[in-house]
Design a protein around this motif. Structure first.
Motif, PDB file in Angstrom:
ATOM      1  N   ALA A 177      -5.905   7.645 -10.614  1.00 47.88           N
ATOM      2  CA  ALA A 177      -6.815   8.160  -9.597  1.00 47.88           C
ATOM      3  C   ALA A 177      -7.830   9.139 -10.184  1.00 47.88           C
ATOM      4  CB  ALA A 177      -6.020   8.846  -8.490  1.00 47.88           C
ATOM      5  N   TYR A 178      -7.479   9.759 -11.306  1.00 48.71           N
ATOM      6  CA  TYR A 178      -8.380  10.737 -11.926  1.00 48.71           C
ATOM      7  C   TYR A 178      -9.735  10.111 -12.259  1.00 48.71           C
ATOM      8  CZ  TYR A 178     -10.141  14.118 -15.344  1.00 48.71           C
ATOM      9  OH  TYR A 178     -10.920  15.029 -16.023  1.00 48.71           O
ATOM     10  N   LYS A 179      -9.708   8.876 -12.747  1.00 49.66           N
ATOM     11  CA  LYS A 179     -10.956   8.201 -13.119  1.00 49.66           C
ATOM     12  C   LYS A 179     -11.812   7.858 -11.901  1.00 49.66           C
ATOM     13  CE  LYS A 179      -8.815   6.119 -17.208  1.00 49.66           C
ATOM     14  NZ  LYS A 179      -8.468   4.851 -17.914  1.00 49.66           N
ATOM     15  N   ARG A 180     -11.194   7.812 -10.732  1.00 53.99           N
ATOM     16  CA  ARG A 180     -11.903   7.450  -9.512  1.00 53.99           C
ATOM     17  C   ARG A 180     -12.249   8.662  -8.655  1.00 53.99           C
ATOM     18  NH1 ARG A 180      -8.784   3.757 -11.452  1.00 53.99           N
ATOM     19  NH2 ARG A 180      -9.201   1.527 -11.199  1.00 53.99           N
ATOM     20  N   THR A 181     -11.941   9.848  -9.148  1.00 49.86           N
ATOM     21  CA  THR A 181     -12.204  11.077  -8.415  1.00 49.86           C
ATOM     22  C   THR A 181     -13.296  11.847  -9.146  1.00 49.86           C
ATOM     23  OG1 THR A 181      -9.894  11.148  -7.688  1.00 49.86           O
ATOM     24  CG2 THR A 181     -11.164  13.182  -7.495  1.00 49.86           C
ATOM     25  N   VAL A 182     -14.525  11.677  -8.675  1.00 56.60           N
ATOM     26  CA  VAL A 182     -15.669  12.257  -9.386  1.00 56.60           C
ATOM     27  C   VAL A 182     -16.444  13.266  -8.550  1.00 56.60           C
ATOM     28  CG1 VAL A 182     -15.949  10.221 -10.848  1.00 56.60           C
ATOM     29  CG2 VAL A 182     -17.130  10.323  -8.648  1.00 56.60           C
ATOM     30  N   GLN A 188     -16.266  16.128  -4.833  1.00 53.56           N
ATOM     31  CA  GLN A 188     -15.424  16.853  -3.893  1.00 53.56           C
ATOM     32  C   GLN A 188     -14.980  15.958  -2.738  1.00 53.56           C
ATOM     33  OE1 GLN A 188     -13.873  19.445  -4.062  1.00 53.56           O
ATOM     34  NE2 GLN A 188     -13.637  20.495  -2.100  1.00 53.56           N
ATOM     35  N   SER A 189     -15.854  15.068  -2.284  1.00 51.51           N
ATOM     36  CA  SER A 189     -15.494  14.140  -1.222  1.00 51.51           C
ATOM     37  C   SER A 189     -14.356  13.224  -1.652  1.00 51.51           C
ATOM     38  CB  SER A 189     -16.716  13.298  -0.822  1.00 51.51           C
ATOM     39  OG  SER A 189     -16.372  12.344   0.162  1.00 51.51           O
ATOM     40  N   ASP A 190     -14.405  12.774  -2.909  1.00 50.66           N
ATOM     41  CA  ASP A 190     -13.319  11.939  -3.442  1.00 50.66           C
ATOM     42  C   ASP A 190     -12.009  12.730  -3.490  1.00 50.66           C
ATOM     43  OD1 ASP A 190     -15.036   9.803  -3.812  1.00 50.66           O
ATOM     44  OD2 ASP A 190     -15.488  10.344  -5.878  1.00 50.66           O
ATOM     45  N   PHE A 191     -12.083  13.978  -3.928  1.00 49.63           N
ATOM     46  CA  PHE A 191     -10.881  14.785  -4.098  1.00 49.63           C
ATOM     47  C   PHE A 191     -10.232  15.107  -2.760  1.00 49.63           C
ATOM     48  CE2 PHE A 191      -8.454  18.682  -4.875  1.00 49.63           C
ATOM     49  CZ  PHE A 191      -7.788  18.363  -6.053  1.00 49.63           C
ATOM     50  N   VAL A 192     -11.051  15.367  -1.724  1.00 47.95           N
ATOM     51  CA  VAL A 192     -10.529  15.806  -0.427  1.00 47.95           C
ATOM     52  C   VAL A 192     -10.136  14.632   0.458  1.00 47.95           C
ATOM     53  CG1 VAL A 192     -11.075  17.074   1.694  1.00 47.95           C
ATOM     54  CG2 VAL A 192     -11.844  17.939  -0.523  1.00 47.95           C
ATOM     55  N   LEU A 193     -10.962  13.567   0.511  1.00 51.58           N
ATOM     56  CA  LEU A 193     -10.696  12.443   1.415  1.00 51.58           C
ATOM     57  C   LEU A 193     -10.757  11.073   0.749  1.00 51.58           C
ATOM     58  CD1 LEU A 193     -12.498  13.377   4.784  1.00 51.58           C
ATOM     59  CD2 LEU A 193     -10.054  13.447   4.256  1.00 51.58           C
ATOM     60  N   GLY A 194     -10.826  11.022  -0.560  1.00 53.66           N
ATOM     61  CA  GLY A 194     -10.811   9.739  -1.251  1.00 53.66           C
ATOM     62  C   GLY A 194     -11.973   8.837  -0.906  1.00 53.66           C
ATOM     63  N   GLY A 195     -13.122   9.443  -0.525  1.00 53.64           N
ATOM     64  CA  GLY A 195     -14.282   8.639  -0.162  1.00 53.64           C
ATOM     65  C   GLY A 195     -14.082   7.841   1.117  1.00 53.64           C
ATOM     66  N   ARG A 196     -13.071   8.209   1.929  1.00 47.38           N
ATOM     67  CA  ARG A 196     -12.764   7.518   3.197  1.00 47.38           C
ATOM     68  C   ARG A 196     -12.598   6.005   2.970  1.00 47.38           C
ATOM     69  NH1 ARG A 196     -14.060  11.167   7.615  1.00 47.38           N
ATOM     70  NH2 ARG A 196     -15.552  12.770   6.985  1.00 47.38           N
ATOM     71  N   GLN A 197     -11.717   5.643   2.045  1.00 47.89           N
ATOM     72  CA  GLN A 197     -11.550   4.229   1.707  1.00 47.89           C
ATOM     73  C   GLN A 197     -10.111   3.728   1.834  1.00 47.89           C
ATOM     74  OE1 GLN A 197     -13.965   1.936   0.980  1.00 47.89           O
ATOM     75  NE2 GLN A 197     -15.327   3.602   1.611  1.00 47.89           N
ATOM     76  N   LEU A 198      -9.244   4.428   2.558  1.00 48.41           N
ATOM     77  CA  LEU A 198      -7.861   3.982   2.701  1.00 48.41           C
ATOM     78  C   LEU A 198      -7.781   2.756   3.609  1.00 48.41           C
ATOM     79  CD1 LEU A 198      -5.814   7.293   3.176  1.00 48.41           C
ATOM     80  CD2 LEU A 198      -6.494   6.134   1.052  1.00 48.41           C
ATOM     81  N   LEU A 244       0.611  18.501 -11.068  1.00 53.32           N
ATOM     82  CA  LEU A 244      -0.057  17.706 -12.100  1.00 53.32           C
ATOM     83  C   LEU A 244      -0.774  16.506 -11.502  1.00 53.32           C
ATOM     84  CD1 LEU A 244      -0.722  17.127 -15.025  1.00 53.32           C
ATOM     85  CD2 LEU A 244       1.513  16.007 -15.271  1.00 53.32           C
ATOM     86  N   TYR A 245      -0.057  15.668 -10.736  1.00 52.61           N
ATOM     87  CA  TYR A 245      -0.737  14.469 -10.248  1.00 52.61           C
ATOM     88  C   TYR A 245      -1.685  14.775  -9.091  1.00 52.61           C
ATOM     89  CZ  TYR A 245       2.749  13.681  -6.423  1.00 52.61           C
ATOM     90  OH  TYR A 245       3.549  13.774  -5.319  1.00 52.61           O
ATOM     91  N   THR A 246      -1.447  15.872  -8.352  1.00 48.93           N
ATOM     92  CA  THR A 246      -2.390  16.251  -7.286  1.00 48.93           C
ATOM     93  C   THR A 246      -3.681  16.773  -7.887  1.00 48.93           C
ATOM     94  OG1 THR A 246      -0.530  16.827  -5.838  1.00 48.93           O
ATOM     95  CG2 THR A 246      -2.696  17.667  -5.225  1.00 48.93           C
ATOM     96  N   VAL A 247      -3.574  17.603  -8.903  1.00 49.43           N
ATOM     97  CA  VAL A 247      -4.767  18.132  -9.571  1.00 49.43           C
ATOM     98  C   VAL A 247      -5.567  17.008 -10.214  1.00 49.43           C
ATOM     99  CG1 VAL A 247      -5.505  19.457 -11.588  1.00 49.43           C
ATOM    100  CG2 VAL A 247      -3.933  20.473  -9.949  1.00 49.43           C
ATOM    101  N   LEU A 248      -4.877  16.041 -10.801  1.00 52.68           N
ATOM    102  CA  LEU A 248      -5.572  14.949 -11.479  1.00 52.68           C
ATOM    103  C   LEU A 248      -6.321  14.039 -10.504  1.00 52.68           C
ATOM    104  CD1 LEU A 248      -2.905  13.849 -14.112  1.00 52.68           C
ATOM    105  CD2 LEU A 248      -5.115  14.882 -14.589  1.00 52.68           C
ATOM    106  N   GLY A 249      -5.617  13.540  -9.506  1.00 52.44           N
ATOM    107  CA  GLY A 249      -6.187  12.476  -8.684  1.00 52.44           C
ATOM    108  C   GLY A 249      -6.544  12.822  -7.265  1.00 52.44           C
ATOM    109  N   GLY A 250      -6.230  14.035  -6.807  1.00 47.47           N
ATOM    110  CA  GLY A 250      -6.617  14.439  -5.463  1.00 47.47           C
ATOM    111  C   GLY A 250      -6.068  13.525  -4.379  1.00 47.47           C
ATOM    112  N   PHE A 251      -6.888  13.252  -3.388  1.00 44.80           N
ATOM    113  CA  PHE A 251      -6.478  12.503  -2.194  1.00 44.80           C
ATOM    114  C   PHE A 251      -5.990  11.096  -2.528  1.00 44.80           C
ATOM    115  CE2 PHE A 251      -7.310  10.044   1.709  1.00 44.80           C
ATOM    116  CZ  PHE A 251      -6.690  10.851   2.654  1.00 44.80           C
ATOM    117  N   LEU A 252      -6.659  10.419  -3.451  1.00 43.84           N
ATOM    118  CA  LEU A 252      -6.249   9.060  -3.800  1.00 43.84           C
ATOM    119  C   LEU A 252      -4.866   9.055  -4.445  1.00 43.84           C
ATOM    120  CD1 LEU A 252      -9.476   7.346  -5.205  1.00 43.84           C
ATOM    121  CD2 LEU A 252      -8.281   6.846  -3.069  1.00 43.84           C
ATOM    122  N   ALA A 253      -4.636   9.981  -5.371  1.00 46.93           N
ATOM    123  CA  ALA A 253      -3.327  10.046  -6.028  1.00 46.93           C
ATOM    124  C   ALA A 253      -2.240  10.366  -5.015  1.00 46.93           C
ATOM    125  CB  ALA A 253      -3.350  11.110  -7.120  1.00 46.93           C
TER     126      ALA A 253
END
Length: 526
Positions: free
Chosen positions: A26-31, A33-43, A182-191
């Protein structure tokens, strides 16, 4: 080192490695703040539904609820009934409107190009609050209650490591916090969301496997019922009062459950309308059209999981000859007693998954409150997305350390800590969020009054009730009542702006179009 400990360490290690691997993915896909907080609204529907479950049902489901049933019997199941009703209600009433509103109602101060990534920013944008008090007060409430909520998960984590590996609380909490952070810091909402899917599956399977094996060992459902009845007939009554007397080593009859106990149990369901870590899944789902399927998946999982957790509590009563010293350990003790060490390691990892799946979501929301509703809102409105992203990652660590301190130096049970935080969020946010998406004439003054009344009552009710009232009523009930009353009493102190009316009408139009079909729904967004 025993065989069971070796297998437990091995399975825990594999599980934790998978969680970290998802964080790296998920780290590579979190670029941003929107990605980190809500994953780009893509669930999608499955991820949103199962993630909502995993972020909700923490150690309470596998430790707290079976333990409560073990001590008092079926009377404690009123909490599960209330939760099932509240969860279904939040998916039906709040999820669609919150999904549209948080994306469509923007921050006027940013030129209308910034949607609401947090509940605090949504409330400020929804009511066009000129004082900014809504955002500030709500962020403070989120932080206060999440310190206790995350601490409840860490207490459960420490109990698990102590039971399985013999670790003392400090190293147990350090290991758990380290992996979650560790995994929350890396990938945020997606992780957090994708690890939740694995964790939800592990929890449900564990809750299914153990009752099947235990009921078989007890001679079927008849053997289970007979075993429970031998300890006390009141244990199987939904209104019969029963309690475990530790000194006597047996269950004793108490007064029949009154309205206070039943109402308090059912009132837990009201909490779903105000839990930020659950509501963020509603905000992050791909589209309104995905919500009905996600709701079905989520509610079906929740109802069956809670039913199985109740059964686990009864199995503990029938299976163990002597009463347990710690009722919240009934599930892990059954796992160790019934299964091969390898299987036990896998099932015990499900308890760890339950704890981590909630703690990660709560850390993420708390960090978002500090970053979005603290730093960006009041310190640096022009902060770059990259700056905000790294501040969010640092605040995840800070909140985790604060919660760890509460877990280490507090002396409350998992159930107590969860109940306190659940009431705070449910009363502090639930009434104002429901009314904000259904009542066009609601204003920021009513919302602020309701938030303060609900949150404050949830904090002080237990103290006041013990000193003056003596009702034993769960804080959620008076807190929600006072919150709703405050909203209507103070709502007239502010006015509804034309922009607020326009936003409300626009959201209503999009919801109607979404129900009509995808094509019309997309057209309504333009």
């Amino acid at each position: 080192m025993s065989e069971s400990v070796v297998w437990s360490i091995a399975t825990f290690g594999v599980y934790l490695a998978i969680m970290v691997a998802i964080g790296l993915w998920a780290y590579k896909r979190t670029v941003s703040q929107s990605d980190f907080v809500l994953g780009g609204r893509q669930l999608n529907s499955w991820v949103a539904g199962l993630s909502a479950n995993a972020s909700d049902f923490s150690g309470w489901l596998l430790l707290g609820l079976p333990g409560a049933i073990y001590v008092s019997g079926l009377g404690e199941a009123w909490i599960a009934v209330g939760l099932a009703c509240g969860f279904a209600g939040s998916w039906v009433l709040l999820a669609p409107r919150l999904r549209v509103y948080t994306e469509r109602v923007t921050d006027a101060r940013s030129g209308g190009d910034s949607d609401s990534l947090t509940l605090s920013s949504f409330l400020e944008n929804r009511f066009n609050d000129p004082t900014r008090l809504l955002r500030g007060v709500s962020a403070v409430l989120i932080l206060v209650f999440y310190f206790f909520y995350v601490a409840s998960g860490l207490v459960a984590m420490a109990a698990l490591f102590d039971q399985v590996l013999g670790l003392s609380p400090a190293p147990a909490i350090a290991i758990g916090v380290g992996i979650v952070v560790l995994y929350t810091v890396l990938g945020g909402f997606l992780a957090v969301s994708y690890t939740d899917v694995i964790q939800a599956a592990m929890m449900w399977i564990a809750l299914l496997v153990v009752p099947v094996m235990a009921v078989t060992a007890l001679g079927g459902l008849g053997g289970l019922t007979e075993g429970v009845s031998e300890k006390s007939t009141g244990l199987l009554s939904a209104v019969g009062g029963t309690a475990l007397d530790p000194e006597a080593g047996q269950w004793v009859s108490t007064e029949t459950l009154g309205w206070v106990v039943i109402v308090s149990g059912l009132a837990w369901g009201l909490g779903y309308f105000g839990q930020p870590h659950i509501l963020s899944r509603y905000m992050g789902i791909r589209s309104v059209q995905d919500i009905p399927k996600a709701g079905i998946v989520s509610v079906a999982w929740a109802v069956t999981a809670m039913f199985l957790a109740v059964v686990v509590g009864f199995i503990g009563i029938a299976y163990f000859d002597a009463p347990l010293e710690n009722s919240e350990q009934v599930f892990p003790l059954l796992i160790e007693a019934l299964t091969h060490p390898l299987v036990a390691g896998l099932l015990l990892a499900a308890i760890l998954a339950a704890v981590m799946s909630t703690a990660d979501s709560q850390l993420l929301v708390a960090a978002s409150a500090l970053t979005e509703d603290g730093y960006k809102a009041f310190a640096d409105r022009d902060a770059s997305p990259k700056t905000l992203l790294w501040i969010s990652r640092v605040t995840v660590i800070a909140v985790a350390l604060g919660a760890a301190a509460i877990a280490l130096w507090g002396n409350q049970s998992v159930m107590d800590l969860v109940g306190y935080a659940w009431a705070g969020f449910g009363a502090g946010f639930g009434p104002i969020l429901v009314l904000s998406v259904f009542w066009k004439r609601m204003t920021w003054s009513g919302a602020l009054a309701g938030m303060i009344a609900g949150g404050t009552t949830a904090i002080v009710w237990d103290i006041l009730d013990a000193a003056y009232f003596g009702t034993g009523l769960y804080a959620m009930v008076p807190a929600v009542i006072l919150s709703v009353a405050a909203i209507f009493v103070f709502n007239g102190l502010a006015r509804v702006s034309p922009q607020m009316e326009s936003d409300f009408d626009r959201v209503e139009a999009e919801l109607r179009a979404a129900r009509s079909g995808p094509a019309e729904g997309e057209a309504a967004k333009v």
